[in-house]
Design a protein around this motif. Structure first.
Motif, PDB file in Angstrom:
ATOM      1  N   LEU A 681     -11.148   5.406  -3.995  1.00 59.44           N
ATOM      2  CA  LEU A 681     -10.862   4.174  -3.272  1.00 59.44           C
ATOM      3  C   LEU A 681     -10.085   3.214  -4.155  1.00 59.44           C
ATOM      4  CD1 LEU A 681     -14.117   3.387  -1.342  1.00 59.44           C
ATOM      5  CD2 LEU A 681     -12.130   4.719  -0.681  1.00 59.44           C
ATOM      6  N   ALA A 682     -10.523   3.103  -5.392  1.00 59.02           N
ATOM      7  CA  ALA A 682      -9.858   2.166  -6.289  1.00 59.02           C
ATOM      8  C   ALA A 682      -8.391   2.532  -6.446  1.00 59.02           C
ATOM      9  CB  ALA A 682     -10.560   2.164  -7.638  1.00 59.02           C
ATOM     10  N   LEU A 683      -8.140   3.827  -6.644  1.00 64.17           N
ATOM     11  CA  LEU A 683      -6.752   4.275  -6.801  1.00 64.17           C
ATOM     12  C   LEU A 683      -5.928   3.954  -5.561  1.00 64.17           C
ATOM     13  CD1 LEU A 683      -7.231   7.713  -8.557  1.00 64.17           C
ATOM     14  CD2 LEU A 683      -5.805   5.848  -9.363  1.00 64.17           C
ATOM     15  N   THR A 684      -6.503   4.289  -4.402  1.00 63.94           N
ATOM     16  CA  THR A 684      -5.754   4.054  -3.164  1.00 63.94           C
ATOM     17  C   THR A 684      -5.485   2.569  -2.973  1.00 63.94           C
ATOM     18  OG1 THR A 684      -7.134   5.804  -2.308  1.00 63.94           O
ATOM     19  CG2 THR A 684      -5.670   4.739  -0.758  1.00 63.94           C
ATOM     20  N   GLN A 685      -6.543   1.781  -3.124  1.00 60.69           N
ATOM     21  CA  GLN A 685      -6.421   0.352  -2.838  1.00 60.69           C
ATOM     22  C   GLN A 685      -5.389  -0.307  -3.735  1.00 60.69           C
ATOM     23  OE1 GLN A 685      -8.446  -1.444  -0.447  1.00 60.69           O
ATOM     24  NE2 GLN A 685      -6.840  -2.946  -0.821  1.00 60.69           N
ATOM     25  N   ILE A 686      -5.381   0.083  -5.015  1.00 59.80           N
ATOM     26  CA  ILE A 686      -4.484  -0.629  -5.937  1.00 59.80           C
ATOM     27  C   ILE A 686      -3.030  -0.328  -5.590  1.00 59.80           C
ATOM     28  CG2 ILE A 686      -4.288   1.047  -7.840  1.00 59.80           C
ATOM     29  CD1 ILE A 686      -4.864  -1.411  -9.675  1.00 59.80           C
ATOM     30  N   ILE A 687      -2.750   0.897  -5.184  1.00 50.42           N
ATOM     31  CA  ILE A 687      -1.360   1.202  -4.846  1.00 50.42           C
ATOM     32  C   ILE A 687      -0.993   0.560  -3.513  1.00 50.42           C
ATOM     33  CG2 ILE A 687       0.348   3.016  -4.636  1.00 50.42           C
ATOM     34  CD1 ILE A 687      -1.683   4.833  -6.039  1.00 50.42           C
ATOM     35  N   VAL A 688      -1.911   0.644  -2.550  1.00 48.83           N
ATOM     36  CA  VAL A 688      -1.628   0.034  -1.245  1.00 48.83           C
ATOM     37  C   VAL A 688      -1.382  -1.461  -1.419  1.00 48.83           C
ATOM     38  CG1 VAL A 688      -2.752  -0.676   0.898  1.00 48.83           C
ATOM     39  CG2 VAL A 688      -2.715   1.709   0.253  1.00 48.83           C
ATOM     40  N   GLU A 689      -2.196  -2.070  -2.260  1.00 49.67           N
ATOM     41  CA  GLU A 689      -2.051  -3.510  -2.460  1.00 49.67           C
ATOM     42  C   GLU A 689      -0.659  -3.816  -3.004  1.00 49.67           C
ATOM     43  OE1 GLU A 689      -3.401  -6.563  -1.188  1.00 49.67           O
ATOM     44  OE2 GLU A 689      -4.839  -4.903  -1.217  1.00 49.67           O
ATOM     45  N   THR A 690      -0.228  -2.980  -3.957  1.00 46.89           N
ATOM     46  CA  THR A 690       1.099  -3.196  -4.541  1.00 46.89           C
ATOM     47  C   THR A 690       2.190  -3.024  -3.496  1.00 46.89           C
ATOM     48  OG1 THR A 690       0.155  -2.237  -6.518  1.00 46.89           O
ATOM     49  CG2 THR A 690       2.537  -2.506  -6.481  1.00 46.89           C
ATOM     50  N   VAL A 691       2.097  -1.938  -2.755  1.00 50.66           N
ATOM     51  CA  VAL A 691       3.127  -1.694  -1.737  1.00 50.66           C
ATOM     52  C   VAL A 691       3.096  -2.794  -0.684  1.00 50.66           C
ATOM     53  CG1 VAL A 691       3.966  -0.057  -0.017  1.00 50.66           C
ATOM     54  CG2 VAL A 691       3.018   0.778  -2.145  1.00 50.66           C
ATOM     55  N   SER A 692       1.886  -3.257  -0.325  1.00 44.04           N
ATOM     56  CA  SER A 692       1.783  -4.308   0.683  1.00 44.04           C
ATOM     57  C   SER A 692       2.465  -5.576   0.226  1.00 44.04           C
ATOM     58  CB  SER A 692       0.329  -4.628   0.992  1.00 44.04           C
ATOM     59  OG  SER A 692      -0.304  -3.539   1.542  1.00 44.04           O
ATOM     60  N   VAL A 693       2.248  -5.939  -1.047  1.00 42.21           N
ATOM     61  CA  VAL A 693       2.881  -7.160  -1.542  1.00 42.21           C
ATOM     62  C   VAL A 693       4.400  -7.020  -1.464  1.00 42.21           C
ATOM     63  CG1 VAL A 693       3.217  -8.600  -3.577  1.00 42.21           C
ATOM     64  CG2 VAL A 693       0.945  -7.833  -2.963  1.00 42.21           C
ATOM     65  N   THR A 694       4.906  -5.830  -1.820  1.00 43.20           N
ATOM     66  CA  THR A 694       6.345  -5.592  -1.676  1.00 43.20           C
ATOM     67  C   THR A 694       6.780  -5.825  -0.233  1.00 43.20           C
ATOM     68  OG1 THR A 694       5.886  -3.754  -3.144  1.00 43.20           O
ATOM     69  CG2 THR A 694       8.130  -3.946  -2.321  1.00 43.20           C
TER      70      THR A 694
ATOM     71  N   SER B  76      -9.539   4.223   6.261  1.00 44.05           N
ATOM     72  CA  SER B  76      -9.283   2.877   6.783  1.00 44.05           C
ATOM     73  C   SER B  76      -8.223   2.146   5.985  1.00 44.05           C
ATOM     74  CB  SER B  76     -10.591   2.102   6.800  1.00 44.05           C
ATOM     75  OG  SER B  76     -10.341   0.737   6.881  1.00 44.05           O
ATOM     76  N   ILE B  77      -8.247   2.332   4.656  1.00 42.02           N
ATOM     77  CA  ILE B  77      -7.255   1.623   3.821  1.00 42.02           C
ATOM     78  C   ILE B  77      -5.853   2.025   4.251  1.00 42.02           C
ATOM     79  CG2 ILE B  77      -6.298   1.390   1.498  1.00 42.02           C
ATOM     80  CD1 ILE B  77      -9.087   1.781   0.387  1.00 42.02           C
ATOM     81  N   VAL B  78      -5.652   3.331   4.386  1.00 37.16           N
ATOM     82  CA  VAL B  78      -4.303   3.799   4.695  1.00 37.16           C
ATOM     83  C   VAL B  78      -3.889   3.374   6.101  1.00 37.16           C
ATOM     84  CG1 VAL B  78      -2.807   5.796   4.744  1.00 37.16           C
ATOM     85  CG2 VAL B  78      -4.684   5.719   3.141  1.00 37.16           C
ATOM     86  N   ILE B  79      -4.825   3.503   7.037  1.00 39.77           N
ATOM     87  CA  ILE B  79      -4.517   3.090   8.416  1.00 39.77           C
ATOM     88  C   ILE B  79      -4.186   1.606   8.444  1.00 39.77           C
ATOM     89  CG2 ILE B  79      -5.594   2.540  10.611  1.00 39.77           C
ATOM     90  CD1 ILE B  79      -5.021   5.265  10.864  1.00 39.77           C
ATOM     91  N   SER B  80      -4.974   0.782   7.750  1.00 39.07           N
ATOM     92  CA  SER B  80      -4.729  -0.650   7.862  1.00 39.07           C
ATOM     93  C   SER B  80      -3.412  -1.025   7.186  1.00 39.07           C
ATOM     94  CB  SER B  80      -5.889  -1.461   7.285  1.00 39.07           C
ATOM     95  OG  SER B  80      -6.033  -1.185   5.930  1.00 39.07           O
ATOM     96  N   PHE B  81      -2.994  -0.211   6.219  1.00 39.64           N
ATOM     97  CA  PHE B  81      -1.657  -0.438   5.658  1.00 39.64           C
ATOM     98  C   PHE B  81      -0.598  -0.239   6.738  1.00 39.64           C
ATOM     99  CE2 PHE B  81       2.079   1.740   3.748  1.00 39.64           C
ATOM    100  CZ  PHE B  81       2.662   0.609   3.188  1.00 39.64           C
ATOM    101  N   GLY B  82      -0.722   0.865   7.484  1.00 35.82           N
ATOM    102  CA  GLY B  82       0.221   1.115   8.568  1.00 35.82           C
ATOM    103  C   GLY B  82       0.188   0.002   9.606  1.00 35.82           C
ATOM    104  N   VAL B  83      -1.020  -0.428   9.951  1.00 36.55           N
ATOM    105  CA  VAL B  83      -1.157  -1.462  10.983  1.00 36.55           C
ATOM    106  C   VAL B  83      -0.568  -2.780  10.501  1.00 36.55           C
ATOM    107  CG1 VAL B  83      -2.829  -2.813  12.276  1.00 36.55           C
ATOM    108  CG2 VAL B  83      -3.138  -0.368  12.044  1.00 36.55           C
ATOM    109  N   THR B  84      -0.861  -3.127   9.245  1.00 35.98           N
ATOM    110  CA  THR B  84      -0.337  -4.389   8.721  1.00 35.98           C
ATOM    111  C   THR B  84       1.192  -4.380   8.731  1.00 35.98           C
ATOM    112  OG1 THR B  84      -2.249  -4.444   7.279  1.00 35.98           O
ATOM    113  CG2 THR B  84      -0.503  -6.005   6.811  1.00 35.98           C
TER     114      THR B  84
END
Lengths: 965, 112
Positions: A681-694, B76-84
């Motif tokens: 989870l930590a790995l996924t979240q940290i990358i998603v967070e980075t991509v999201s900010v981009t 959920s993390i990945v899905i919510s990324f797509g949704v966001t």
């Protein structure tokens, strides 16, 4: 799959193939392609007569939903056979007639026959099904096909009105009937009509018996147009005449009679059944015949006449049920005479009414009007049509030697028999039946004569007609001639039918009234001597003739104003309008179009549901708070940072700060994932967070500046109240869920079997790709849809036409200048970034592949690897520009997304080759040079699909947004 | 720890819901992300915190953490990324087309 099943399915199959056949043989009228179906069916059912006559019913069963007791069971006994013959026989004639009635150059004949075949199949389904749920499905299908056929000329306002009316009323009744069926199921535990009849002990004396009966009768009465539900039938006459002849006189409207007859063994013997069926029938008989006299439109006259005749048959079925009050013997057999009359009249009515409808169709077709005030003297123009009409209306009026005379005599016998009944207080009421029957017969006589003489005799009025009348073509005359011949044949030799059709049908309606092995005695003859019945008939003719003479003067008397105002049709129209506006008003009250209101409903309900449940079931004082894990100082500080950054978000004064604060919260959550032993989870979240900010920053330019919410205090306070409520509910929920366990978790299964069954040591990854692989597949499907949705949204240029929204590739290939303005295209001048990026990208990409590979046993997996790879690619685009990225890695990311999805799905399908269910995985250990002993699992192939999809979709999203100006 | 975690979840939900109920589209998007974080932590807290090693069988520990919520959260993390992302695009496309990000003004036609 028996022949009977095929008989039901044949019309449906032909309906499906109709369009194709029409294409292949476009020069032939579609009717010629269709007609073999009903003809074949008719021949098939005729060949079934001998075996049914001997009492061998034919049945077959296809399991459909066995767990609910729903099977496609077909059953052919005397009653079903009677209806099946009517449906296929009249069907053949009607199709033949329609070939000449509908011009294939002017009308959508293909569509017409598709609807007609749908109806034919559905109607056969109704009369052949033994399972009530299947019967119900076919029943509603007849309503739908009737709706389509009435609205066949759908550009006419009245057609649409009539179609809707018939639909509303019959479907209303159908739903009531379904409820009745369900009640029967509740009482008996079976949906099979035969099984219910076989064991009546379960329903006798049950409290649900009467409700079930009334609900089912509601279905039968609406379908068979019994008073006061008859109002749809006159409006249904907007349908093409072949349809009126077929559905609204010969077959569909008799489905209600069929249902009553079919369920007679279940309900007869009950006083309520006897009274409701026979009285509803009687009232409809008198009312219908009275209104028929008043009509000036030939078709409307026939419609009311049909209503009245349906009432006649309904009341006969009711009177026939009187036999169940007596034990088997001569007295019970006396009352079955009514049933015999009903069955016989069912055939006769179909014959003469079918002929009359066709005659009216011919008159309409050849003169252009159906108004008897404009018609007259047509006999000399169309002698053949006149002869048919003469036979039809004399038969309808009950004159010898036609078939209608016989069944009318039998009707009189039945109502006279009932006066001798000594139960249900019949001594005082019974005399009403013969009186009502006699009066209705007079009315019937009058309108039959009106129909015949006003149209064909009297003064010729060619000036009132649009065209010169002439005889109809042979094809149009053949079907009514066939029916007219039958009317004479059945009149002269009624015993052709008695043991072949009538007796088996009666045996099906009164199974309890026969000693096994015996038959009902059915003899029908013209002359019984000077009986009461014959005197009644003579009376009818005399009184009828007088009334006919007076008719012109009587019709001049206007009805009182209140009866004209207070009609059933008005009630229906007003009721429908009120319902419509009422429900719209009600809906508008809460469907405001404001998403905030909808969200408030959801949140308030959430608070209420959670609060109520907690209040009712949990003792808050007894929570085991002591058992909780300890907290270190580091964790406390992290939590404070999280809470503070979250609370600050609503107060942020600019977009940038709000986004950074949200990002902070995200990274803090990542930290907690680390603390709580969740490396994936930590790995996924940290990358998603980075991509999201981009992503946020990319959209930055396009979004409006964050304004302070200039809203009223009341608005803010109510929002706050709801927000705090949800927060409190969630806090309580989290506390309760973590402090007590009402049941054992299922997690130990995954921990135990992850390695044994799936060969993976990273349990989270194994759950994702193996145990719950199907979920993951759907998830990446959702991601793919999101990516393509974003693509479509970006290409949709606001305010421009489609032509200008060029495919993205073309746009930037052609015009480098334009793409330079977009965010990712601006080349960075930062040398340090470029240098570091060069090294970092390679390392990250390699590492992402490692993650993908090792995911089965260690932290990592398709999702994480993919997000990491995407991050590397984004870095490349940021440092060197998007064009460089395209040059270095020439991949279309949308194709990659699709490929990834295909890999995942194909992996799933692959397991079919080994006779395993979808997405079954296997694994093994192999010696591979250089790598040593390596585990290979199909789950890893699936993970590769996930990897490709996620890389594809992330890059698609980022790149399309970056490209948009 | 669970007690404080529950409070943090409450705060995440409160702020998330408050933002979602506001009128500005950007706030609504930020609100959904905060609420998503709250849900993830809620799932994790439900299965008790810090009980055993990470669910990696290679660790050969006595006890492992609950893998089930983790699998759910990862999805959920990945899905919510797509949704966001979809929300963001919708928001800015709507803004460019209609010139407002005020939800009260984006209610559609009266006679729809």
């Amino acid at each position: 799959m028996t022949h009977l099943h095929m008989a039901i399915l044949l019309p449906f199959l032909l309906a499906a193939a109709c369009r194709l056949l029409q294409k292949l043989l476009s020069r032939v009228h579609a009717g010629w392609l269709i007609i073999p179906a009903p003809a074949l069916l008719f021949i098939y059912f005729v060949t079934r007569i001998p075996s049914v006559q001997e009492g061998h019913a034919i049945s077959g069963r296809i399991p459909w939903i066995p767990s609910l007791g729903i099977d496609f069971t077909v059953y052919l006994d005397g009653l079903s056979l009677l209806f099946a013959l009517l449906i296929s026989g009249i069907g053949t004639l009607v199709v033949l007639y329609s070939i000449y009635y509908l011009d294939k150059r002017k009308e959508l004949v293909g569509l017409f026959y598709i609807y007609l075949l749908l109806f034919m199949g559905a109607m056969l389904g109704v009369v052949l099904s033994d399972n009530m749920i299947v019967l119900y499905a076919f029943w509603e299908l007849t309503s739908i096909s009737s709706f389509l056929l009435i609205a066949f000329w759908h550009n006419r306002e009245k057609s649409r009105y009539g179609a809707l009316k018939s639909m509303v009323i019959t479907v209303f009744g159908g739903l009531a009937m379904l409820a009745g069926f369900v009640l029967l199921y509740v009482m008996t535990g079976t949906f099979s009509i035969r099984a219910i009849i076989g064991d009546l002990s379960a329903i006798m004396g049950d409290g649900l018996f009467a409700p079930a009966m009334l609900l089912i009768l509601l279905g039968a009465f609406t379908k068979s147009a019994q008073f006061p539900f008859h109002i749809w039938l006159p409006d249904a006459m907007e349908a093409p005449t072949p349809v009126s002849a077929y559905l609204h006189s010969a077959t569909m409207v008799k489905a209600g009679l069929y249902l009553v007859a079919r369920l007679s063994p279940v309900f007869s013997g009950d006083a309520l059944w006897f009274w409701s069926v026979s009285l509803a029938g009687m009232v409809t008989l008198i009312y219908g015949s009275y209104r028929a006299m008043k009509q000036t439109d030939l078709k409307a006259m026939l419609a009311y006449s049909t209503i009245s005749q349906l009432g006649l048959m309904m009341s006969l079925l009711g009177l026939g049920s009187a036999s169940a009050f007596y034990s088997v013997g001569s007295q019970s057999l006396l009352y079955t005479a009514a049933t015999m009359a009903a069955v016989f009249h069912l055939i006769n009515h179909a014959v003469f009414k079918g002929a009359l409808f066709m005659v009216v169709g011919i008159v309409d077709h050849e003169t252009g009007t159906r108004d008897i005030r404009r018609l007259g003297g047509l006999m000399s123009f169309m002698p053949l049509t006149f002869s048919i009409a003469l036979i039809g209306s004399f038969s309808m009026a009950g004159l010898p030697p036609f078939n209608g005379f016989l069944s009318k005599e039998m009707f009189f016998t039945a109502v006279l028999n009932i006066t001798g009944m000594d139960k249900l207080n019949m001594e005082s009421f019974a005399i009403l039946f013969p009186v009502a029957a006699w009066i209705a017969s007079i009315f019937t006589f009058v309108y039959s004569m009106l129909l015949l003489f006003r149209t064909f005799l009297g003064r010729k009025q060619p000036d009132k007609l649009d065209r010169k009348p002439r005889e109809a073509p042979v094809g149009m005359l053949l079907p009514p001639i066939a029916l007219a011949v039958l009317a004479i044949l059945f009149g002269l030799f009624p015993n052709l039918l008695s043991y072949s059709i009538i007796e088996p049908a009666m045996a099906a309606i009164h199974p309890g009234q026969l000693v096994p092995g015996e038959h009902f005695v059915v003899t029908i003859s013209h002359w019984h001597g000077w009986t009461t019945e014959i005197f009644m008939t003579i009376g009818v003719v005399l009184a009828g003739t007088i009334l006919y003479k007076l008719h012109a003067r009587l019709s001049a008397i206007r009805e009182p104003l209140w009866t004209r105002r207070l009609t059933l049709n008005r009630t229906y129209d007003e009721g429908l309008r009120l319902l419509d506006t009422g429900s719209r008003r009600l809906t508008n009250r809460y469907m405001t179009g404001s998403i905030r209101h909808y969200l408030i409903y959801i949140f308030v309900f959430l608070i209420a549901a959670i609060g109520w449940t907690i209040f009712r079931t949990v003792d808050l004082a007894a929570l085991h708070l002591a058992d909780f894990a300890p907290m270190s100082l580091f964790e406390a500080v992290s939590m404070i940072v999280l809470i503070l950054s979250v609370i600050a978000v609503p107060f942020a004064s600019s977009r940038m700060i709000a986004i950074i604060l949200t990002g902070t919260a995200g990274y803090m959550v990542t930290l907690f994932f680390v603390i709580f032993r969740a490396p994936d989870l930590a790995l996924t979240q940290i990358i998603v967070e980075t991509v999201s900010v981009t992503l946020f920053l990319l959209c930055f330019n396009h979004l409006p500046e964050l304004k302070r919410e200039a809203a009223a205090l009341r608005f803010k306070l109510s929002n706050l109240l709801i927000a705090v409520g949800v927060g409190a509910a969630m806090t309580l929920l989290a506390l309760i869920a973590s402090s007590e366990r009402s049941f054992e978790s299922i997690s130990h299964f995954f921990l135990e079997s992850s390695y044994k069954l799936a060969g993976g040591k990273n349990v989270v990854n194994v759950i994702l790709v193996d145990f719950r692989g199907f979920d993951t597949m759907l998830e990446i499907l959702v991601l793919g849809i999101a990516a393509f949705g974003i693509c479509a949204l970006i290409r949709l240029q606001p305010g421009t036409s489609d032509k200008q929204a060029l495919p993205a590739n073309e746009q930037d290939n052609g015009r480098g200048k334009r793409s330079r303005t977009s965010n990712l295209a601006v080349r960075s001048n930062d040398v340090i970034l470029k240098t570091i990026a060069k090294a970092a990208i390679v390392i990250i990409l390699l590492f992402s592949l490692y993650m993908l590979n090792t995911g089965h046993n260690n932290p990592g997996g398709g999702f994480i690897g993919a997000l990491m790879a995407a991050a590397a690619l984004i870095l490349l685009a940021m440092a060197y520009g998007r064009r460089t990225l395209r040059k270095v890695i020439p991949i279309d990311y949308r194709v990659l997304t699709a490929l990834g999805l295909s890999v995942a799905i194909l992996t799933g399908i692959g397991s079919f080759l080994f006779d395993a269910p979808f997405l079954s995985h296997t694994f093994g250990y192999f010696d591979i040079p250089l790598l040593g002993t390596t585990e290979l699992a199909t789950a890893m192939l699936f993970d590769l699909g996930v990897y490709m999809t996620v890389v594809g979709m992330t890059m698609t999203i980022i790149l399309t947004i970056g490209r948009d100006k | 720890m669970e007690l404080y975690m529950s409070l943090a979840i409450g705060v995440l939900f409160t702020v998330g819901v408050y933002l979602i109920l506001s009128k500005s589209l950007l706030r609504i998007i930020l609100g959904t992300s905060l609420m998503t974080h709250g849900i993830h932590l809620l799932l994790l807290t439900m299965s008790r915190l810090k009980r055993g090693a990470p669910p990696l069988l290679g660790e050969e520990a006595e006890a492992y953490g609950d893998p089930l919520p983790q699998a759910l959260i990862l999805t959920s993390i990945v899905i919510s990324f797509g949704v966001t992302s979809l929300y963001l695009i919708l928001a800015y496309k709507a803004y460019r087309k209609l010139g407002t990000d005020n939800m009260e003004l984006l209610r559609g036609e009266e006679d729809e």
